[in-house]
Design an enzyme around this catalytic site. Structure first.
Site, PDB file in Angstrom:
ATOM      1  N   GLY A   8       0.837  -1.213   0.000  1.00 31.91           N
ATOM      2  CA  GLY A   8       0.000   0.000   0.000  1.00 31.91           C
ATOM      3  C   GLY A   8       0.863   1.252   0.000  1.00 31.91           C
ATOM      4  N   SER A  10       1.410   3.457  -2.415  1.00 29.32           N
ATOM      5  CA  SER A  10       1.162   4.465  -3.455  1.00 29.32           C
ATOM      6  C   SER A  10       0.707   5.812  -2.899  1.00 29.32           C
ATOM      7  CB  SER A  10       0.132   3.934  -4.459  1.00 29.32           C
ATOM      8  OG  SER A  10      -1.065   3.609  -3.782  1.00 29.32           O
ATOM      9  N   ARG A  11       0.330   5.856  -1.640  1.00 37.21           N
ATOM     10  CA  ARG A  11      -0.086   7.144  -1.049  1.00 37.21           C
ATOM     11  C   ARG A  11       0.020   7.081   0.474  1.00 37.21           C
ATOM     12  NH1 ARG A  11      -5.995   5.405  -2.258  1.00 37.21           N
ATOM     13  NH2 ARG A  11      -6.677   4.822  -0.168  1.00 37.21           N
ATOM     14  N   VAL A  60      -2.881  -7.687  -1.703  1.00 39.39           N
ATOM     15  CA  VAL A  60      -2.230  -8.414  -0.594  1.00 39.39           C
ATOM     16  C   VAL A  60      -3.143  -9.465   0.041  1.00 39.39           C
ATOM     17  CG1 VAL A  60      -0.551  -6.611   0.006  1.00 39.39           C
ATOM     18  CG2 VAL A  60      -2.789  -6.638   1.138  1.00 39.39           C
ATOM     19  N   ASN A  86       1.787  -2.336   5.379  1.00 36.60           N
ATOM     20  CA  ASN A  86       1.112  -1.055   5.594  1.00 36.60           C
ATOM     21  C   ASN A  86      -0.287  -1.010   4.981  1.00 36.60           C
ATOM     22  OD1 ASN A  86       1.061   2.106   5.824  1.00 36.60           O
ATOM     23  ND2 ASN A  86       0.757   1.652   3.636  1.00 36.60           N
ATOM     24  N   SER A 138      -2.598   0.105  14.706  1.00 41.59           N
ATOM     25  CA  SER A 138      -3.294   1.370  14.992  1.00 41.59           C
ATOM     26  C   SER A 138      -3.603   1.417  16.483  1.00 41.59           C
ATOM     27  CB  SER A 138      -4.616   1.430  14.220  1.00 41.59           C
ATOM     28  OG  SER A 138      -5.428   2.478  14.725  1.00 41.59           O
ATOM     29  N   TYR A 151     -12.168  -2.994  12.052  1.00 43.27           N
ATOM     30  CA  TYR A 151     -10.815  -2.425  11.984  1.00 43.27           C
ATOM     31  C   TYR A 151     -10.041  -2.697  13.283  1.00 43.27           C
ATOM     32  CZ  TYR A 151      -7.359   1.313  10.999  1.00 43.27           C
ATOM     33  OH  TYR A 151      -6.219   2.044  10.774  1.00 43.27           O
ATOM     34  N   ALA A 153     -10.537  -5.110  15.443  1.00 44.59           N
ATOM     35  CA  ALA A 153     -10.223  -6.547  15.515  1.00 44.59           C
ATOM     36  C   ALA A 153      -9.011  -6.865  14.650  1.00 44.59           C
ATOM     37  CB  ALA A 153     -11.431  -7.364  15.069  1.00 44.59           C
ATOM     38  N   ILE A 184      -3.496  10.324  11.738  1.00 43.26           N
ATOM     39  CA  ILE A 184      -2.495  10.841  10.812  1.00 43.26           C
ATOM     40  C   ILE A 184      -3.227  11.442   9.605  1.00 43.26           C
ATOM     41  CG2 ILE A 184      -0.446  10.246   9.420  1.00 43.26           C
ATOM     42  CD1 ILE A 184      -0.100   9.666  12.494  1.00 43.26           C
TER      43      ILE A 184
HETATM   44  P1  NAD Z   1      -4.593   5.294   2.760  1.00 42.09           P
HETATM   45  O1  NAD Z   1      -5.998   4.903   2.531  1.00 42.09           O
HETATM   46  O2  NAD Z   1      -4.136   6.648   2.348  1.00 42.09           O
HETATM   47  O3  NAD Z   1      -3.599   4.218   2.095  1.00 42.09           O
HETATM   48  C1  NAD Z   1      -3.830   2.840   2.208  1.00 42.09           C
HETATM   49  C2  NAD Z   1      -3.032   2.135   1.139  1.00 42.09           C
HETATM   50  O4  NAD Z   1      -3.325   0.739   1.173  1.00 42.09           O
HETATM   51  C3  NAD Z   1      -3.389   2.632  -0.261  1.00 42.09           C
HETATM   52  O5  NAD Z   1      -2.186   2.802  -0.998  1.00 42.09           O
HETATM   53  C4  NAD Z   1      -4.214   1.475  -0.819  1.00 42.09           C
HETATM   54  O6  NAD Z   1      -4.155   1.388  -2.219  1.00 42.09           O
HETATM   55  C5  NAD Z   1      -3.539   0.296  -0.158  1.00 42.09           C
HETATM   56  N1  NAD Z   1      -4.365  -0.902  -0.193  1.00 42.09           N
HETATM   57  C6  NAD Z   1      -5.660  -1.049   0.192  1.00 42.09           C
HETATM   58  N2  NAD Z   1      -6.073  -2.301  -0.062  1.00 42.09           N
HETATM   59  C7  NAD Z   1      -5.017  -2.972  -0.603  1.00 42.09           C
HETATM   60  C8  NAD Z   1      -4.841  -4.287  -1.079  1.00 42.09           C
HETATM   61  N3  NAD Z   1      -5.830  -5.196  -1.043  1.00 42.09           N
HETATM   62  N4  NAD Z   1      -3.623  -4.643  -1.592  1.00 42.09           N
HETATM   63  C9  NAD Z   1      -2.612  -3.744  -1.642  1.00 42.09           C
HETATM   64  N5  NAD Z   1      -2.736  -2.471  -1.200  1.00 42.09           N
HETATM   65  C10 NAD Z   1      -3.934  -2.094  -0.697  1.00 42.09           C
HETATM   66  O7  NAD Z   1      -4.323   5.052   4.298  1.00 42.09           O
HETATM   67  P2  NAD Z   1      -3.154   5.516   5.289  1.00 42.09           P
HETATM   68  O8  NAD Z   1      -3.758   6.454   6.246  1.00 42.09           O
HETATM   69  O9  NAD Z   1      -1.927   5.879   4.555  1.00 42.09           O
HETATM   70  O10 NAD Z   1      -2.957   4.144   6.076  1.00 42.09           O
HETATM   71  C11 NAD Z   1      -1.832   3.296   5.929  1.00 42.09           C
HETATM   72  C12 NAD Z   1      -1.859   2.272   7.060  1.00 42.09           C
HETATM   73  O11 NAD Z   1      -1.794   2.965   8.314  1.00 42.09           O
HETATM   74  C13 NAD Z   1      -3.148   1.442   7.114  1.00 42.09           C
HETATM   75  O12 NAD Z   1      -2.846   0.124   7.498  1.00 42.09           O
HETATM   76  C14 NAD Z   1      -3.953   2.127   8.187  1.00 42.09           C
HETATM   77  O13 NAD Z   1      -4.875   1.261   8.772  1.00 42.09           O
HETATM   78  C15 NAD Z   1      -2.859   2.555   9.136  1.00 42.09           C
HETATM   79  N6  NAD Z   1      -3.232   3.644  10.037  1.00 42.09           N
HETATM   80  C16 NAD Z   1      -3.615   4.858   9.555  1.00 42.09           C
HETATM   81  C17 NAD Z   1      -3.963   5.864  10.434  1.00 42.09           C
HETATM   82  C18 NAD Z   1      -4.394   7.242   9.984  1.00 42.09           C
HETATM   83  O14 NAD Z   1      -4.824   8.034  10.825  1.00 42.09           O
HETATM   84  N7  NAD Z   1      -4.283   7.583   8.710  1.00 42.09           N
HETATM   85  C19 NAD Z   1      -3.941   5.623  11.815  1.00 42.09           C
HETATM   86  C20 NAD Z   1      -3.552   4.372  12.274  1.00 42.09           C
HETATM   87  C21 NAD Z   1      -3.193   3.392  11.372  1.00 42.09           C
END
Ligand code: NAD
Length: 242
Positions: A8, A10-11, A60, A86, A138, A151, A153, A184
C-alpha cells in the site's frame, strides 16, 4: 542496505515510508492495489535518492498473488531484507448495523493480507537468516474505537501476529515489530467529519494530527541497526492520545 517491500505504498503513510527508506539507502518495491500511476510517482521520488524503486500491483489479500509477486521480486531484485505491512482499509459502521461484507473485507485486507506477506516473506528471510518486518497497526487495535469493530479486531490481531512472528523468526536474526499510529493526515482520515476531527484533536496532547513522515521515521528506526535488539514490540506514535 537491502531491499524493502512496502505494501500500500502508493499514497499516505506507505508512500512516506517508501520515500524515507529510499532516503536511508534501501531499494524499494512499492506495492499498490490498483493505482500503478501513483506508485510510479512515488518510485520516481525514491529513485532521486539513488536507489532502485519498482512499482508493483497486486492484492495483498490474495495469497497466490503475493506468492507470485514475491517469486518475481526474488528473481529480479533479490530476497527482501525489509517488509512493511502497511496496506489497509476502513469500512466503518456501528457493530449492530455492520454488514457481514464490511467486517470480512477489513479482516481480509488488513489482517489476512499482512499474514500472507508475513508468512511468505518470513520464509524467504528465514533462509537468508536476516530481515526486518514492521506491521502498521493502529491505536484502535489497543483501545478500541466507536464504529470500527472490524478495523479494531484486525489491528489488534496484527499485534498478536507481530508477537508470535517475533518469537518464531527471532532465532534467525529477524525482528518483527508493530507501529500503532494515532490520527495521521491521509486520505483515510480525510473522510472523517470536521466535528470528529476537532474532538479528536482535543484528546491529543500535541493538539494536532500526525504527518505520514512522522510514522515513516519510526519505521526507519525499527529497521535500522539501532533497533537490532527490539522485537515483538508495538510502538505507539499518536502525539500523546492514549
Ligand atoms: P490510505 O488509505 O491513504 O492508504 C492505504 C493504502 O493501502 C493505499 O495505498 C491502498 O491502495 C492500499 N491498499 C488497500 N487495499 C489494498 C490491497 N488489497 N492490496 C494492496 N494495497 C492495498 O491510508 P493511510 O492512512 O496511509 O494508512 C496506511 C496504514 O496505516 C493502514 O494500514 C492504516 O490502517 C494505518 N493507520 C492509519 C492511520 C491514519 O490516521 N491515517 C492511523 C492508524 C493506522
Amino acid at each position: 542496505m537491502g531491499l524493502a517491500i512496502v505494501t500500500g505504498g502508493s499514497r499516505g503513510i506507505g508512500a512516506a515510508i517508501a520515500e524515507k527508506l529510499a532516503a536511508d539507502g534501501h531499494d524499494i518495491v512499492i506495492n499498490c492495489a490498483s493505482s500503478v500511476d501513483k506508485a510510479e510517482a512515488v518510485a520516481e521520488k525514491c529513485r532521486a535518492h539513488g536507489v532502485k524503486a519498482v512499482p508493483m500491483q497486486w492484492d495483498v489479500s490474495d495469497h497466490a498473488a503475493c506468492d507470485k509477486a514475491l517469486k518475481e521480486i526474488k528473481e529480479t531484485l533479490g530476497v527482501p531484507y525489509i517488509l512493511v505491512n502497511n496496506a489497509g482499509i476502513t469500512r466503518d459502521g456501528l457493530m449492530v448495523r455492520m454488514k457481514e461484507e464490511q467486517f470480512d473485507d477489513v479482516i481480509r485486507i488488513n489482517l489476512k493480507g499482512a499474514y500472507n506477506m508475513l508468512q511468505l516473506c518470513g520464509a524467504m528471510m528465514m533462509r537468508a537468516k536476516q530481515g526486518r518486518i514492521v506491521n502498521i497497526s493502529s491505536i484502535s487495535g489497543l483501545v478500541g474505537n466507536f464504529g470500527q469493530i472490524n478495523y479494531c479486531a484486525a489491528k489488534a490481531g496484527l499485534i498478536g501476529m507481530t508477537k508470535t512472528a517475533a518469537k518464531e523468526l527471532g532465532s534467525r536474526g529477524i525482528t518483527v515489530n508493530a507501529v500503532a499510529p494515532g490520527f495521521i493526515d491521509t486520505d483515510m482520515t480525510s473522510k472523517l467529519s470536521e466535528e470528529l476531527k476537532e474532538n479528536a484533536k482535543k484528546q491529543i496532547a500535541l493538539g494536532r494530527f500526525g504527518k505520514p513522515e512522522e510514522i515513516a521515521g519510526v519505521v526507519s528506526f525499527l529497521v535500522s541497526d539501532n533497533a537490532s535488539f527490539i522485537t515483538g514490540q508495538t510502538i505507539v506514535a499518536d502525539g500523546g492520545m492514549i
